[in-house]
Design a protein around this motif. Structure first.
Motif, mmCIF file in Angstrom:
data_model
loop_
_atom_site.group_PDB
_atom_site.id
_atom_site.type_symbol
_atom_site.label_atom_id
_atom_site.label_comp_id
_atom_site.label_asym_id
_atom_site.label_seq_id
_atom_site.Cartn_x
_atom_site.Cartn_y
_atom_site.Cartn_z
ATOM 1 N N MET A 53 0.829 -1.207 0.000
ATOM 2 C CA MET A 53 0.000 0.000 0.000
ATOM 3 C C MET A 53 0.863 1.256 0.000
ATOM 4 S SD MET A 53 -3.079 -1.049 2.630
ATOM 5 C CE MET A 53 -3.656 0.653 2.642
ATOM 6 N N ILE A 54 1.919 1.249 0.796
ATOM 7 C CA ILE A 54 2.833 2.406 0.813
ATOM 8 C C ILE A 54 3.493 2.582 -0.547
ATOM 9 C CG2 ILE A 54 4.927 3.345 1.863
ATOM 10 C CD1 ILE A 54 4.182 1.882 4.430
ATOM 11 N N TYR A 55 3.891 1.469 -1.152
ATOM 12 C CA TYR A 55 4.540 1.538 -2.471
ATOM 13 C C TYR A 55 3.582 2.081 -3.530
ATOM 14 C CZ TYR A 55 6.300 -0.047 -6.958
ATOM 15 O OH TYR A 55 6.698 -0.095 -8.279
ATOM 16 N N ILE A 56 2.343 1.601 -3.537
ATOM 17 C CA ILE A 56 1.363 2.065 -4.525
ATOM 18 C C ILE A 56 1.074 3.553 -4.330
ATOM 19 C CG2 ILE A 56 -1.031 1.843 -5.280
ATOM 20 C CD1 ILE A 56 -0.864 -1.136 -4.656
ATOM 21 N N THR A 57 0.960 3.978 -3.072
ATOM 22 C CA THR A 57 0.709 5.396 -2.798
ATOM 23 C C THR A 57 1.870 6.264 -3.282
ATOM 24 O OG1 THR A 57 -0.583 4.788 -0.835
ATOM 25 C CG2 THR A 57 0.201 7.069 -0.997
ATOM 26 N N GLY A 58 3.098 5.864 -2.961
ATOM 27 C CA GLY A 58 4.253 6.646 -3.380
ATOM 28 C C GLY A 58 4.455 6.667 -4.878
ATOM 29 N N SER A 59 4.149 5.566 -5.566
ATOM 30 C CA SER A 59 4.325 5.516 -7.021
ATOM 31 C C SER A 59 3.267 6.316 -7.764
ATOM 32 C CB SER A 59 4.297 4.058 -7.494
ATOM 33 O OG SER A 59 3.052 3.456 -7.191
ATOM 34 N N ASN A 60 2.237 6.781 -7.056
ATOM 35 C CA ASN A 60 1.200 7.608 -7.682
ATOM 36 C C ASN A 60 1.289 9.072 -7.254
ATOM 37 O OD1 ASN A 60 -0.902 5.823 -9.269
ATOM 38 N ND2 ASN A 60 -0.329 4.645 -7.469
ATOM 39 N N ILE A 61 2.421 9.471 -6.666
ATOM 40 C CA ILE A 61 2.659 10.871 -6.317
ATOM 41 C C ILE A 61 3.625 11.463 -7.341
ATOM 42 C CG2 ILE A 61 3.534 12.461 -4.566
ATOM 43 C CD1 ILE A 61 2.795 10.447 -2.444
ATOM 44 N N PRO A 62 3.132 12.186 -8.360
ATOM 45 C CA PRO A 62 4.022 12.702 -9.406
ATOM 46 C C PRO A 62 4.854 13.880 -8.900
ATOM 47 C CG PRO A 62 1.785 13.469 -9.760
ATOM 48 C CD PRO A 62 1.726 12.528 -8.589
ATOM 49 N N LEU A 63 6.071 13.980 -9.423
ATOM 50 C CA LEU A 63 6.955 15.092 -9.071
ATOM 51 C C LEU A 63 6.830 16.239 -10.054
ATOM 52 C CD1 LEU A 63 10.160 13.094 -8.047
ATOM 53 C CD2 LEU A 63 8.263 13.867 -6.610
ATOM 54 N N ILE A 64 6.607 15.926 -11.324
ATOM 55 C CA ILE A 64 6.334 16.936 -12.340
ATOM 56 C C ILE A 64 5.186 16.443 -13.203
ATOM 57 C CG2 ILE A 64 8.680 17.879 -12.403
ATOM 58 C CD1 ILE A 64 9.220 16.185 -14.822
ATOM 59 N N HIS A 65 4.667 17.296 -14.058
ATOM 60 C CA HIS A 65 3.467 16.963 -14.812
ATOM 61 C C HIS A 65 3.727 16.007 -15.972
ATOM 62 C CE1 HIS A 65 0.841 19.658 -12.628
ATOM 63 N NE2 HIS A 65 1.719 20.636 -12.767
ATOM 64 N N GLN A 66 4.885 16.106 -16.605
ATOM 65 C CA GLN A 66 5.085 15.336 -17.834
ATOM 66 C C GLN A 66 6.553 14.991 -18.003
ATOM 67 O OE1 GLN A 66 3.805 17.356 -21.345
ATOM 68 N NE2 GLN A 66 4.275 15.663 -22.730
ATOM 69 N N ILE A 67 6.797 13.828 -18.597
ATOM 70 C CA ILE A 67 8.150 13.405 -18.951
ATOM 71 C C ILE A 67 8.224 13.240 -20.465
ATOM 72 C CG2 ILE A 67 9.858 11.535 -18.776
ATOM 73 C CD1 ILE A 67 8.953 11.027 -16.013
ATOM 74 N N ASP A 68 9.240 13.810 -21.048
ATOM 75 C CA ASP A 68 9.424 13.710 -22.496
ATOM 76 C C ASP A 68 10.271 12.478 -22.800
ATOM 77 O OD1 ASP A 68 9.557 14.139 -25.150
ATOM 78 O OD2 ASP A 68 10.990 15.788 -25.075
ATOM 79 N N ILE A 69 9.631 11.420 -23.300
ATOM 80 C CA ILE A 69 10.348 10.199 -23.636
ATOM 81 C C ILE A 69 11.010 10.379 -24.987
ATOM 82 C CG2 ILE A 69 10.143 7.721 -24.013
ATOM 83 C CD1 ILE A 69 9.579 8.560 -21.184
ATOM 84 N N GLN A 70 12.338 10.293 -25.012
ATOM 85 C CA GLN A 70 13.088 10.555 -26.230
ATOM 86 C C GLN A 70 13.744 9.313 -26.812
ATOM 87 O OE1 GLN A 70 15.880 13.535 -24.997
ATOM 88 N NE2 GLN A 70 14.338 15.122 -24.761
ATOM 89 N N ARG A 71 13.869 8.268 -26.030
ATOM 90 C CA ARG A 71 14.605 7.099 -26.504
ATOM 91 C C ARG A 71 13.726 6.215 -27.372
ATOM 92 N NH1 ARG A 71 18.578 4.649 -22.069
ATOM 93 N NH2 ARG A 71 18.549 3.069 -23.687
ATOM 94 N N LYS A 72 14.305 5.650 -28.428
ATOM 95 C CA LYS A 72 13.560 4.791 -29.340
ATOM 96 C C LYS A 72 13.171 3.471 -28.702
ATOM 97 C CE LYS A 72 15.800 6.716 -33.447
ATOM 98 N NZ LYS A 72 16.608 6.412 -34.650
#
Length: 400
Positions: free
Chosen positions: A22-41
């Motif tokens: 439960m702690i892991y699921i809660t922490g993994s759903n707390i975003p630090l920024i709004h968006q990540i730009d995925i650049q790698r193919k």
């Protein structure tokens, strides 16, 4: 009397593991920024690889790095300990943990730098906030390591439930049902997955047994005694560690290339899963790490000393040095066989993505499903072990 308290401790451990999840699921759903730009193919399998160590790069959150740095530091110290087992045995638990955690911080810092450099758009955050994000990512990793360590003591299967939840989350985010291929190919993939899972289950259940004699016990000579070793002693942990090592190695090389050649167009270099060299390097890492980790877990040196002390021997093999040579020879055969089998099971679908690129998403799903089932088997074995000891805990407590 035993039946009344048989499951009491197991229930406590399961509840504690559920709290960790439960702690892991809660922490993994707390975003630090709004968006990540995925650049790698190769981001598709790269995300899957990170999720196999409890991480998540689809969104930058507290536990984005997962347990990768910790697993890497564990294998580094395990390989060091394999060279000098006696010196490692004299170290206290706190000394081992201190060294592991210190290396984990350094590795997580390096991986955080790569992640922010490659996946976060520079226009979306201020340069001053980079250091804050680094601190949060490293702190989140160490918190997750602490949770996994607590689950080893009071829960079930250590870091495996965290990785299990991470893989399930990653599978739920994939559009693997959108198949653009024939029914025949789909049925072929399902059959291959079924055969692979059967082979994994078979390898987990069978043991390599070698009969030995006990000169200290003459009363039960009719009962055969044997030394039992699993075909793949390392289990699923070797897969998680090999992925973690490969991801870290890829991050370090890519960071070096970016620093040396800032305008380099191919930032992914060759260490990715869309290139045959990258897949070959990962396959070699998996094979050798699986072998050395299995040898470390079997610990033939301690087994030789135990045989010599208890008066046990193999027929036709002298105690002492001859027994050590015999056990090492047997351990090499078992560990190489198990490591090569697991490596082959993973390598075939990875190389298939190069031959059939349009099915890469479905093949990646198959690989992750294999890892998921393998981890599930190991967790089941752990629960069975707890049930066995809980049944006789009241009796054993009198002598412990």
């Amino acid at each position: 009397m035993f039946r009344e308290n048989e499951y009491k401790i197991l229930y406590k451990r399961i509840l504690f593991t559920c709290l960790i999840i439960m702690i892991y699921i809660t922490g993994s759903n707390i975003p630090l920024i709004h968006q990540i730009d995925i650049q790698r193919k190769d981001s598709s399998f790269y995300q899957i690889a990170v999720s196999n160590t409890g991480g998540d790069i689809s969104s930058l959150n507290i536990f984005t790095l997962g347990l990768g740095p910790w697993l890497t530091s564990m294998i580094i110290f395990s390989l060091i300990a394999y060279r000098n087992i006696d010196k490692t045995a004299r170290q206290t638990r706190s000394e081992k943990h201190y060294k592991e955690k210190l290396l984990t911080i350094l590795l997580s810092l390096a991986q955080s730098c790569f992640l922010l450099n490659q996946y976060v758009s520079k226009e979306k955050i201020d340069s001053e906030n980079i250091y804050i994000l680094l601190l949060i990512l490293v702190t989140g990793t160490m918190l997750l390591v602490w949770l996994a360590d607590q689950n080893i003591r009071y829960g079930i299967a250590g870091p495996m439930p965290i990785v299990l939840v991470s893989i399930i989350k990653s599978l739920s985010q994939q559009n693997w049902l959108q198949l653009q291929t024939s029914i025949l190919v789909i049925m072929l993939i399902i059959c291959v997955i079924a055969v692979t899972l059967f082979v994994l289950l078979f390898m987990e259940l069978i043991e390599y047994r070698t009969n030995y004699q006990d000169i200290m016990n003459f009363s039960n000579q009719d009962i055969k005694k044997y030394l039992a070793w699993k075909i793949n002693p390392a289990g699923s942990i070797s897969i998680m560690i090999s992925i973690s090592v490969f991801v870290l190695l890829s991050n370090l090389i890519n960071m070096g290339v970016n620093v040396a050649v800032p305008n380099h167009q191919n930032n992914s270099f060759l260490l990715n899963f869309s290139h045959p060299i990258g897949i070959t390097i990962y396959v070699l890492i998996q094979m050798f790490l699986g072998y050395f980790l299995s040898r470390f877990l079997l610990n033939t040196k301690n087994k030789t000393e135990e045989f010599l002390k208890n008066g046990n021997y193999f027929i036709g093999v002298k105690p002492g040095a001859a027994t050590s040579i015999y056990l090492n020879k047997m351990a090499r055969r078992i560990c190489w066989f198990g490591s090569i089998m697991i490596t082959t099971i993973i390598a075939i679908p990875l190389y298939s993505t190069l031959l059939v690129p349009e099915l890469s998403q479905q093949i990646y799903f198959a690989i992750q499903l294999i890892v998921l089932v393998y981890i599930g088997i190991n967790i089941t074995e752990t629960i069975r072990t707890y049930l066995y000891f809980d049944r006789y805990k009241q009796l054993l407590d009198k002598y412990w």
